[in-house]
Design an enzyme around this catalytic site. Structure first.
Site: not given
Length: 254
Positions: A66-67
């Site tokens: 995930d970012r």
């Protein structure tokens, strides 16, 4: 250690078949509609420059982070390696270990969590019973330390569902520090979350021997008993100052 455009941005492994690099929080793994820079394109440019490759560079994306998550990121440099790594992931033979700092209730000393997770737009949710869109999510954790209303967990994934660790820990009353999307009390300064992809173990796709990739914790990791060092990776992508990273002859990502 080989560096990825910057002295505080390590490459963990590189050969003709694989490339493993550090992913800072705040950096996309793959480009999306935002048009923001992504690690995949940066890695292609790094390979092109380092190996003086003409034309397009192939890198296979075999897993994601995930970012707002930092840690180990692995790419395949050939289609054969990509296919074999993808099969390892499908068969759950890849070992993925994370560290998480959580708030809320003190968790049990160890546990195995099994839930049904359903994707819901950009988020995911746990549902009480099987639906056409739900998939089983499994992980195990052990408590490493607790202090000041927070706990440090080591988490091992058995499956790889979207937002799985974030959602399952939040569901037991232990949201990850900084993860306001899933119940944390407040954000961290750069909107990162205290979840770190610490270790990845695979069978090398060509040699077949085990290969373990381990990332050092970044500067600023929110657990005082694990201090960073002068050469720890930077936690957040913006701290690298992209305009100073890429050499003048390398194309700037859009």
């Amino acid at each position: 250690m080989i560096k990825f455009f910057h002295d505080r941005w390590p490459v963990f492994y590189s050969d003709n078949h694989l490339l493993a690099v550090y992913k800072p929080a705040g950096l996309l793994v793959q480009g999306d509609q935002s048009g923001d820079v992504c690690l995949l394109e940066l890695a292609k440019q790094w390979v092109k420059q380092r190996h003086q490759k003409p034309g397009n560079v192939f890198l296979g994306l075999v897993h994601r982070l995930d970012r707002p998550v930092a840690g180990v990121m692995l790419f395949a440099r050939t289609s054969k390696a990509a296919a074999r790594l993808s099969e390892q992931i499908r068969s759950s033979s890849v070992r993925k270990v994370y560290l998480a700092v959580v708030e809320g209730e003190k968790p049990a000393s160890s546990a195995r969590l099994v839930h049904l997770i359903e994707r819901l737009g950009k988020n995911s949710r746990i549902v009480p019973r099987q639906t056409p869109a739900s998939r089983e999510a499994r992980l195990s954790y052990r408590l490493l330390d607790s202090a000041g209303g927070r706990s440090l967990l080591e988490v091992e994934l058995e499956t790889g569902r979207r937002h799985q660790i974030r959602l399952q820990l939040a569901h037991i009353g232990c949201p990850i520090v900084g993860d306001c999307r899933y119940g944390a009390s407040e954000p961290l300064s750069a909107r990162q979350i205290a979840l770190f992809a610490r270790q990845l173990t695979i069978a090398h796709p060509i040699r077949h021997d085990p290969l373990t990739l381990c990332a050092p914790l970044p500067m600023g990791w929110p657990w005082p008993a694990i201090p960073g060092s002068a050469d720890s990776p930077l936690w957040n992508f913006n701290d690298f100052h992209l305009e100073n990273i890429l050499p003048a002859n390398i194309e700037r990502p859009r």
